[in-house]
Design an enzyme around this catalytic site. Structure first.
Site, PDB file in Angstrom:
ATOM      1  N   HIS A 161      -3.416  -5.049   0.318  1.00 12.30           N
ATOM      2  CA  HIS A 161      -3.181  -5.442   1.792  1.00 12.30           C
ATOM      3  C   HIS A 161      -3.472  -6.978   1.751  1.00 12.30           C
ATOM      4  O   HIS A 161      -4.114  -7.533   2.284  1.00 12.30           O
ATOM      5  CB  HIS A 161      -4.200  -4.644   2.806  1.00 12.30           C
ATOM      6  CG  HIS A 161      -3.811  -3.311   3.170  1.00 12.30           C
ATOM      7  ND1 HIS A 161      -2.501  -2.940   3.934  1.00 12.30           N
ATOM      8  CD2 HIS A 161      -4.249  -2.143   2.774  1.00 12.30           C
ATOM      9  CE1 HIS A 161      -2.526  -1.503   3.968  1.00 12.30           C
ATOM     10  NE2 HIS A 161      -3.627  -1.108   3.189  1.00 12.30           N
ATOM     11  N   GLU A 176      -1.932  -8.589   4.129  1.00 14.75           N
ATOM     12  CA  GLU A 176      -2.057  -9.039   5.376  1.00 14.75           C
ATOM     13  C   GLU A 176      -3.369  -8.391   6.262  1.00 14.75           C
ATOM     14  O   GLU A 176      -3.237  -8.588   7.241  1.00 14.75           O
ATOM     15  CB  GLU A 176      -0.622  -8.042   6.180  1.00 14.75           C
ATOM     16  CG  GLU A 176      -1.049  -6.636   6.480  1.00 14.75           C
ATOM     17  CD  GLU A 176      -1.116  -5.746   5.390  1.00 14.75           C
ATOM     18  OE1 GLU A 176      -0.912  -4.441   5.789  1.00 14.75           O
ATOM     19  OE2 GLU A 176      -1.275  -6.003   4.283  1.00 14.75           O
ATOM     20  N   CYS A 214       0.707  -1.201   0.027  1.00 12.14           N
ATOM     21  CA  CYS A 214      -0.057   0.076  -0.031  1.00 12.14           C
ATOM     22  C   CYS A 214       0.921   1.159  -0.058  1.00 12.14           C
ATOM     23  O   CYS A 214       1.323   1.630  -1.062  1.00 12.14           O
ATOM     24  CB  CYS A 214      -0.838   0.061   0.897  1.00 12.14           C
ATOM     25  SG  CYS A 214      -2.385   1.248   0.884  1.00 12.14           S
TER      26      CYS A 214
END
Length: 242
Positions: A214, A216, A115
């Site tokens: 993202h 994660e 990001c």
């Protein structure tokens, strides 16, 4: 054991405690997953360390992950202040992370940008950003922070390293209002969102990769982050063997 530097913007956002908790939760997941995969993963805070401190702390890192967070201050890429959606800037962190990417390029240290980290990579190489997207479909607004991420498809260039790791068509979680405009010299766009915005870049010859989404995030595909970290490990081992 390979050493992984996981770099966050800041460890204190008193003006935005909910955002801070959510962002740092994803950062902690990255560190924890990397440790499970066998990395010696260390969390470093760019705003607290500054440029010299961050470079010193990553001197022996075999690979680097630059995490998400606030917009890069516009003076670093020739932009103007006062754009729609502009929030708090951490200029010390910006300068430190940009210096880190530039040194990594000189040393061929593998880097993954997530990001904001993806945008840091681009700015470090002299690229520019779209300061605010009018289009919807990349984040939700006026909702609690845990609901801001949006699921959408990304198409990856067939010949890209990312496509080899993730497949040509991936589903991602994203929450951003800025994107790469012009990739910096040496970088090429290898991933695009459903509305044509650049979602991933790779360097032509260096092991440096950025993704706008993202991996994660709590609702991201379960093995997406693992595959990206595995790719970093392969690149780090290749550099050690060179």
């Amino acid at each position: 054991m390979l050493q992984l530097a996981v770099v966050e913007v800041t460890d204190a956002r008193p003006h935005a405690p909910e955002y801070d908790a959510y962002t740092r939760g994803m950062t902690r997941r990255t560190v924890a997953d990397a440790a499970i995969l066998g990395w010696d993963a260390r969390l470093l805070t760019a705003e607290r360390l500054g440029t010299d401190g961050l470079l010193d702390a990553t001197e022996s890192a075999d690979a680097i992950v630059i995490m998400g967070g606030e917009d890069i201050a516009p003076e670093f890429y020739g932009g103007q202040s006062g754009y729609e959606g502009e929030g708090h800037h951490y200029r010390t962190a910006d300068a430190a992370e940009l210096a880190l990417v530039r040194r990594a390029a000189l040393r061929a240290t593998p880097v993954l940008g997530i990001c904001r980290g993806h945008q840091v990579i681009n700015v470090a190489f002299g690229g520019t950003l779209v300061q605010h997207m009018e289009e919807t479909g990349h984040r939700l607004t006026d909702l609690p922070v845990e609901y801001t991420l949006v699921e959408h498809p990304v198409s990856l260039e067939r010949s890209s390293t990312l496509a080899l790791r993730l497949g040509e068509h991936v589903t991602v979680q994203s929450g951003h209002h800025q994107v790469i405009d012009r990739p910096g010299p040496g970088l090429r766009a290898v991933g695009w969102s459903h509305d044509g915005h650049i979602e991933a870049v790779e360097h032509d010859i260096l092991p440096i990769t950025g993704v706008q989404w993202h991996p994660e995030a709590p609702m991201a595909p379960v093995d997406q982050l693992e595959r990206l970290l595995d790719g970093l490990e392969r690149e780090a081992l290749r550099q050690l063997a060179a």
